[in-house]
Design a protein around this motif. Sequence first.
Motif, PDB file in Angstrom:
ATOM      1  N   GLU A 295      -2.986   0.137   2.987  1.00 43.31           N
ATOM      2  CA  GLU A 295      -1.535   0.251   3.085  1.00 43.31           C
ATOM      3  C   GLU A 295      -1.127   0.037   4.534  1.00 43.31           C
ATOM      4  O   GLU A 295      -1.777   0.557   5.439  1.00 43.31           O
ATOM      5  CB  GLU A 295      -1.074   1.641   2.646  1.00 43.31           C
ATOM      6  CG  GLU A 295      -1.321   1.940   1.188  1.00 43.31           C
ATOM      7  CD  GLU A 295      -0.916   3.364   0.817  1.00 43.31           C
ATOM      8  OE1 GLU A 295       0.172   3.808   1.239  1.00 43.31           O
ATOM      9  OE2 GLU A 295      -1.704   4.021   0.125  1.00 43.31           O
TER      10      GLU A 295
ATOM     11  N   PRO B 125       0.368   4.207  -5.049  1.00 39.05           N
ATOM     12  CA  PRO B 125      -0.935   3.705  -4.610  1.00 39.05           C
ATOM     13  C   PRO B 125      -2.073   4.464  -5.300  1.00 39.05           C
ATOM     14  O   PRO B 125      -1.992   5.659  -5.530  1.00 39.05           O
ATOM     15  CB  PRO B 125      -0.938   3.987  -3.107  1.00 39.05           C
ATOM     16  CG  PRO B 125       0.494   4.126  -2.736  1.00 39.05           C
ATOM     17  CD  PRO B 125       1.168   4.700  -3.949  1.00 39.05           C
TER      18      PRO B 125
ATOM     19  N   THR C   8      -9.219   1.415  -7.251  1.00 34.84           N
ATOM     20  CA  THR C   8      -9.735   0.276  -6.493  1.00 34.84           C
ATOM     21  C   THR C   8      -9.293   0.426  -5.036  1.00 34.84           C
ATOM     22  O   THR C   8      -8.142   0.760  -4.760  1.00 34.84           O
ATOM     23  CB  THR C   8      -9.210  -1.046  -7.083  1.00 34.84           C
ATOM     24  OG1 THR C   8      -9.628  -1.137  -8.444  1.00 34.84           O
ATOM     25  CG2 THR C   8      -9.743  -2.244  -6.310  1.00 34.84           C
TER      26      THR C   8
ATOM     27  N   HIS D 298      -7.878  -0.096  -1.451  1.00 33.14           N
ATOM     28  CA  HIS D 298      -6.741  -0.885  -0.990  1.00 33.14           C
ATOM     29  C   HIS D 298      -6.380  -0.442   0.424  1.00 33.14           C
ATOM     30  O   HIS D 298      -6.843   0.595   0.897  1.00 33.14           O
ATOM     31  CB  HIS D 298      -5.544  -0.731  -1.935  1.00 33.14           C
ATOM     32  CG  HIS D 298      -4.967   0.645  -1.921  1.00 33.14           C
ATOM     33  ND1 HIS D 298      -5.483   1.675  -2.679  1.00 33.14           N
ATOM     34  CD2 HIS D 298      -3.933   1.177  -1.227  1.00 33.14           C
ATOM     35  CE1 HIS D 298      -4.790   2.774  -2.462  1.00 33.14           C
ATOM     36  NE2 HIS D 298      -3.843   2.500  -1.581  1.00 33.14           N
TER      37      HIS D 298
ATOM     38  N   VAL E  15       0.633  -2.787  -1.174  1.00 30.96           N
ATOM     39  CA  VAL E  15      -0.789  -2.547  -0.958  1.00 30.96           C
ATOM     40  C   VAL E  15      -1.526  -3.874  -0.901  1.00 30.96           C
ATOM     41  O   VAL E  15      -1.115  -4.861  -1.515  1.00 30.96           O
ATOM     42  CB  VAL E  15      -1.414  -1.636  -2.049  1.00 30.96           C
ATOM     43  CG1 VAL E  15      -0.808  -0.244  -2.000  1.00 30.96           C
ATOM     44  CG2 VAL E  15      -1.289  -2.238  -3.429  1.00 30.96           C
ATOM     45  N   TYR E  16      -2.609  -3.873  -0.152  1.00 29.84           N
ATOM     46  CA  TYR E  16      -3.452  -5.039   0.035  1.00 29.84           C
ATOM     47  C   TYR E  16      -4.820  -4.689  -0.539  1.00 29.84           C
ATOM     48  O   TYR E  16      -5.468  -3.757  -0.061  1.00 29.84           O
ATOM     49  CB  TYR E  16      -3.552  -5.386   1.521  1.00 29.84           C
ATOM     50  CG  TYR E  16      -2.214  -5.794   2.095  1.00 29.84           C
ATOM     51  CD1 TYR E  16      -1.905  -7.129   2.275  1.00 29.84           C
ATOM     52  CD2 TYR E  16      -1.244  -4.840   2.421  1.00 29.84           C
ATOM     53  CE1 TYR E  16      -0.669  -7.518   2.780  1.00 29.84           C
ATOM     54  CE2 TYR E  16      -0.011  -5.211   2.923  1.00 29.84           C
ATOM     55  CZ  TYR E  16       0.273  -6.554   3.101  1.00 29.84           C
ATOM     56  OH  TYR E  16       1.489  -6.931   3.582  1.00 29.84           O
ATOM     57  N   VAL E  17      -5.237  -5.411  -1.573  1.00 32.05           N
ATOM     58  CA  VAL E  17      -6.468  -5.103  -2.300  1.00 32.05           C
ATOM     59  C   VAL E  17      -7.533  -6.142  -1.964  1.00 32.05           C
ATOM     60  O   VAL E  17      -7.416  -7.304  -2.349  1.00 32.05           O
ATOM     61  CB  VAL E  17      -6.224  -5.088  -3.826  1.00 32.05           C
ATOM     62  CG1 VAL E  17      -7.509  -4.764  -4.575  1.00 32.05           C
ATOM     63  CG2 VAL E  17      -5.116  -4.096  -4.190  1.00 32.05           C
TER      64      VAL E  17
ATOM     65  N   ALA F  24      -7.836  -5.687   5.105  1.00 38.39           N
ATOM     66  CA  ALA F  24      -8.294  -5.969   3.737  1.00 38.39           C
ATOM     67  C   ALA F  24      -9.179  -7.211   3.716  1.00 38.39           C
ATOM     68  O   ALA F  24     -10.163  -7.265   2.964  1.00 38.39           O
ATOM     69  CB  ALA F  24      -7.099  -6.135   2.798  1.00 38.39           C
TER      70      ALA F  24
END
Length: 118
Positions: free
Chosen positions: A31, A71, A27, A29, A5-7, A47
Amino acid sequence: MSVRVYVPTTLAGLAAFHAAGEVPAGTDHVEPEGDDEDSEYDALMTAAAASAELAPPDGRRVVLVAEVPEPGAAVPMRLVVSVHSDTEDRPAGADPEDDLAWFATQEIPDLIGGVGGG
């Protein structure tokens, strides 16, 4: 099996996550749609665009990358595998497609050192 995942966040958000030892559940994120490099790059840039909306006009975009079992759940900082960030504050109107620099998790204290509101 884990999911990458990219937050999207800011330097101040990164500092808060680091101090808490986790990224809170729920939060936002991103995918990747697939396991290939192009899908991961697209997720990173999506992101990054979300991070630009969170940051002050002259702030830095920051994206945490984590390998998570589920996730949406809280992400312990030990599951963060890298951080992508602008290397300096961005001027207003900067190109949102600019690439981000890669940082190892050991560099987080250096990234957040002296963070005020960015």
